[in-house]
Design a protein around this motif. Structure first.
Motif, short mmCIF file in Angstrom:
data_model
loop_
_atom_site.label_atom_id
_atom_site.label_comp_id
_atom_site.label_asym_id
_atom_site.label_seq_id
_atom_site.Cartn_x
_atom_site.Cartn_y
_atom_site.Cartn_z
N GLY A 47 -1.39 0.64 12.01
CA GLY A 47 -0.99 -0.75 11.85
C GLY A 47 -1.07 -1.20 10.41
O GLY A 47 -0.17 -1.89 9.91
N LYS A 48 -2.13 -0.81 9.72
CA LYS A 48 -2.26 -1.13 8.30
C LYS A 48 -1.12 -0.50 7.50
O LYS A 48 -0.53 -1.14 6.63
CB LYS A 48 -3.60 -0.64 7.76
CG LYS A 48 -4.79 -1.44 8.25
CD LYS A 48 -6.06 -0.82 7.69
CE LYS A 48 -7.30 -1.49 8.19
NZ LYS A 48 -8.53 -0.84 7.66
N ASP A 49 -0.82 0.75 7.81
CA ASP A 49 0.27 1.44 7.12
C ASP A 49 1.62 0.76 7.40
O ASP A 49 2.44 0.59 6.51
CB ASP A 49 0.31 2.91 7.54
CG ASP A 49 1.35 3.70 6.78
OD1 ASP A 49 1.28 3.72 5.54
OD2 ASP A 49 2.24 4.29 7.43
N LEU A 50 1.84 0.38 8.65
CA LEU A 50 3.06 -0.33 9.01
C LEU A 50 3.18 -1.62 8.22
O LEU A 50 4.23 -1.93 7.66
CB LEU A 50 3.09 -0.62 10.52
CG LEU A 50 4.25 -1.46 11.03
CD1 LEU A 50 5.58 -0.77 10.77
CD2 LEU A 50 4.06 -1.76 12.52
N TYR A 51 2.09 -2.39 8.16
CA TYR A 51 2.11 -3.64 7.41
C TYR A 51 2.45 -3.39 5.95
O TYR A 51 3.29 -4.08 5.37
CB TYR A 51 0.79 -4.38 7.52
CG TYR A 51 0.77 -5.59 6.64
CD1 TYR A 51 1.46 -6.74 7.00
CD2 TYR A 51 0.11 -5.58 5.42
CE1 TYR A 51 1.49 -7.84 6.17
CE2 TYR A 51 0.13 -6.67 4.59
CZ TYR A 51 0.82 -7.80 4.97
OH TYR A 51 0.85 -8.88 4.14
N GLU A 52 1.81 -2.40 5.33
CA GLU A 52 2.07 -2.08 3.93
C GLU A 52 3.56 -1.76 3.72
O GLU A 52 4.18 -2.23 2.77
CB GLU A 52 1.22 -0.90 3.47
CG GLU A 52 -0.26 -1.18 3.42
CD GLU A 52 -0.65 -2.05 2.24
OE1 GLU A 52 0.03 -1.99 1.20
OE2 GLU A 52 -1.64 -2.78 2.36
N THR A 53 4.09 -0.95 4.61
CA THR A 53 5.50 -0.55 4.51
C THR A 53 6.42 -1.76 4.66
O THR A 53 7.36 -1.94 3.88
CB THR A 53 5.82 0.50 5.59
OG1 THR A 53 4.97 1.64 5.38
CG2 THR A 53 7.28 0.93 5.54
N LEU A 54 6.14 -2.61 5.64
CA LEU A 54 6.95 -3.80 5.86
C LEU A 54 6.87 -4.76 4.68
O LEU A 54 7.88 -5.29 4.22
CB LEU A 54 6.52 -4.51 7.14
CG LEU A 54 6.82 -3.78 8.45
CD1 LEU A 54 6.10 -4.46 9.60
CD2 LEU A 54 8.30 -3.69 8.70
#
Length: 72
Positions: A47-54
């Motif tokens: 989820g943290k990685d997804l947020y960073e990417t977004l």
């Protein structure tokens, strides 16, 4: 003044799927984005990685802004 990702607060919704045996993660501000993890801890990291990417894609103008941004 532009906001950095550290200035923005966001939510993660984590749900267990017994059928798929994974935790699904959504960030409501971008409700179309989805990731998953086999463990709760992995789901949080994903989820943290997804947020960073977004967030980086948003800042680069590659995706629309999030539905809402909650600022502390």
């Amino acid at each position: 003044m532009s906001k950095s990702r550290n200035d923005i607060h966001y939510n993660m919704t984590i749900t267990w799927s017994p059928e798929d045996r994974v935790y699904y993660v959504r960030i409501p501000e971008w409700d179309w984005a989805l990731t998953s993890g086999r463990t709760f801890e992995e789901a949080i990291e994903m989820g943290k990685d997804l947020y960073e990417t977004l967030f980086e894609a948003y800042r680069a103008g590659e995706i629309p802004p999030p539905a809402k941004i909650l600022v502390a």
